[in-house]
Design a protein around this motif. Structure first.
Motif, mmCIF file in Angstrom:
data_model
loop_
_atom_site.group_PDB
_atom_site.id
_atom_site.type_symbol
_atom_site.label_atom_id
_atom_site.label_comp_id
_atom_site.label_asym_id
_atom_site.label_seq_id
_atom_site.Cartn_x
_atom_site.Cartn_y
_atom_site.Cartn_z
ATOM 1 N N LEU A 38 1.129 -1.291 -0.304
ATOM 2 C CA LEU A 38 -0.074 -0.109 -0.012
ATOM 3 C C LEU A 38 0.820 1.972 -0.165
ATOM 4 O O LEU A 38 0.647 1.984 -0.807
ATOM 5 C CB LEU A 38 -1.001 0.133 0.939
ATOM 6 N N ALA A 101 -8.206 -6.617 1.531
ATOM 7 C CA ALA A 101 -7.687 -5.392 2.250
ATOM 8 C C ALA A 101 -6.246 -4.990 0.846
ATOM 9 O O ALA A 101 -6.232 -3.499 0.885
ATOM 10 C CB ALA A 101 -6.438 -5.651 3.351
ATOM 11 N N GLY A 105 -7.547 -0.973 -0.711
ATOM 12 C CA GLY A 105 -6.846 -0.587 0.187
ATOM 13 C C GLY A 105 -6.029 0.207 -0.965
ATOM 14 O O GLY A 105 -5.866 1.345 -0.712
#
Length: 128
Positions: A38, A101, A105
């Motif tokens: 991320l 995620a 994300g």
């Protein structure tokens, strides 16, 4: 020159990923890889948008940071392997959470980075 920059920045990116993974070691959920990937998404936008537009850095530096540092810093292979390890261990919900995620994300941090860059450039009188 691009090859040299990728080589130098790639070494720094790999060392940074390894150091961060040591600091963020977890039990079951692969938080270190999630955070690294991320953060890499966020940084790649900053490099490609802000540094190249505002600072007008040479292309070799942009390639070195983007492909070298961020390419070595992030890791799709570890993400894929960790997903399969969770899945094979019977942690299907956790494996799917990891994928969600990671994908959702990354879209969030990429949009946040674009917004921050363009907000900063417009606020300082820069044209995008």
């Amino acid at each position: 020159m691009n090859y040299l920059m990728v080589f130098v920045f790639g070494g720094l990116g790999g060392i940074s990923r390894y150091s961060l993974s040591l600091m963020l070691q977890g039990n079951v959920f692969p938080f270190s890889t999630l955070i690294v990937n991320l953060l890499g998404c966020f940084l790649l936008v900053i490099v490609n948008e802000y540094l190249s537009l505002k600072w007008k850095l040479p292309k070799a530096i942009i390639v070195g940071i983007g492909t070298g540092f961020i390419g070595a810093f992030t890791t799709f292979s570890a993400f894929s392997m960790e997903f399969m390890q969770l899945y094979k261990a019977g942690e299907v919900a956790l494996a799917l959470t990891y994928i969600g995620a990671s994908l959702i994300g990354s879209m969030i941090v990429i949009n946040l980075a674009y917004w921050l860059v363009h907000h900063a450039l417009n606020k300082k009188g820069g044209n995008v």
